[in-house]
Design an enzyme around this catalytic site. Sequence first.
Site: not given
Ligand code: NAD
Ligand code: UFG
Length: 336
Positions: A123, A147, A151
């Site tokens: 991430s 979190y 990563k």
């Molecule tokens: P998500 O929560 O939708 O998907 C993660 C999935 O993993 C879920 O379906 C959950 O049920 C499953 N899971 C969690 N722990 C488990 C376990 N112990 N065994 C089996 N299944 C398990 O999240 P996502 O947005 O699809 O994210 C996928 C990956 O990408 C994650 O590793 C997350 O940290 C990473 N990531 C997400 C974002 C984002 O903003 N969505 C950004 C950067 C990195």
């Molecule tokens: N924001 C608002 N109002 C809200 C929610 C968010 O103004 O209700 C703003 C935040 O202040 C920020 C932007 O929208 O400026 C994006 O916020 P998000 O919560 O959507 O995303 P972040 O960048 O804070 O974080 C996300 C994931 C993290 C990940 C990161 C980079 O939550 O897990 O992107 O991948 F690490």
Amino acid sequence: MILLTGATGYIGSHTWLELLLAGYQVLGVDNFVNSSPKALTRLESLSGQKLEFIQGDVCDPAFLESVFQSHPIKGVVHFAALKAVGESSSNPLRYYENNLGGLITLLQIMRAHDCRNFVFSSSACVYGDPDESPVKEDAALRPENPYGQTKFMSEQILRDLEKSDPNWRVAYLRYFNPIGAHESGLIGEDPMGVPNNLSPLVARVASGRMEELKVYGNDWETPDGTGVRDYIHVVDLARGHVKAIDYLLSGKPSLTVNLGTGVGYSVMDVIRAYEEVIGRPIKYQVTARRPGDVALYYADPSLAEALLGWRAERSLKQMCADSWRWQSQNPMGYES
Ligand code: NAD
Ligand code: UFG
């Protein structure tokens, strides 16, 4: 066959579909801690294929052992993790246990079965508050919450593993802010409980499920004062994983790349794009800054283009249009 962990989650489900479209055989596993089995039915109708899926926990070695014994796994895309930043600060042990425990268990079973091709969901949060944007992969790593630490530590574990045995091939994919949904409106983001991220919250306000959006501060050092991020369409992101699997299976060395668009948009830009899509105003109120937020960051995605031949293609407007199609067709997510 490619194993996807966290396969029914937001990014996993979109990647599953893209891997099938690219001709890969895929086995999905998930414990549904943050996703719904209903995603499977949707994926089957979208792909026109019967999916191979096993419910289970990646922290459970006996479960993973049975998966590897019964399937010829050539590579793994590891999505399974918990991802709520706020909860990771209030309950860090749950995050370290699940995200690091799951990773280590999976790597041990992979090693025992001589499978060493690994795509890791990292991430942009490993960079914390970067000194400059666009952010390059060699920027300082200083995650700011548990979190993000999981990563960062996962990357360290994988790098140590690679040093101990050069047969490992790892793609460290650092995602920026994935939003949007598949253009069919059949699969999308369906967070359990109240979402924290901007895009699902804007979608809820647009659909009337929430009264108004809180904009967390308009006094940041950004062009319009609201926070700037690199939003990337989840289908573009999913295709980045297909490229990463192609790359690793062709025997090329490990790589670490940003997956973003290279363009930063503000909270107000996202609101305006969404308003354009739905044809009505989104009600919002500017409130105090959210603790832990940073002003601005966006990716330099040029290394991913050079090494993987991958580039994000979809515009912010398309991300909002696809998010809205998913939200309006499924007002209660997969339970609709
Ligand atoms: P998500 O929560 O939708 O998907 C993660 C999935 O993993 C879920 O379906 C959950 O049920 C499953 N899971 C969690 N722990 C488990 C376990 N112990 N065994 C089996 N299944 C398990 O999240 P996502 O947005 O699809 O994210 C996928 C990956 O990408 C994650 O590793 C997350 O940290 C990473 N990531 C997400 C974002 C984002 O903003 N969505 C950004 C950067 C990195
Ligand atoms: N924001 C608002 N109002 C809200 C929610 C968010 O103004 O209700 C703003 C935040 O202040 C920020 C932007 O929208 O400026 C994006 O916020 P998000 O919560 O959507 O995303 P972040 O960048 O804070 O974080 C996300 C994931 C993290 C990940 C990161 C980079 O939550 O897990 O992107 O991948 F690490």
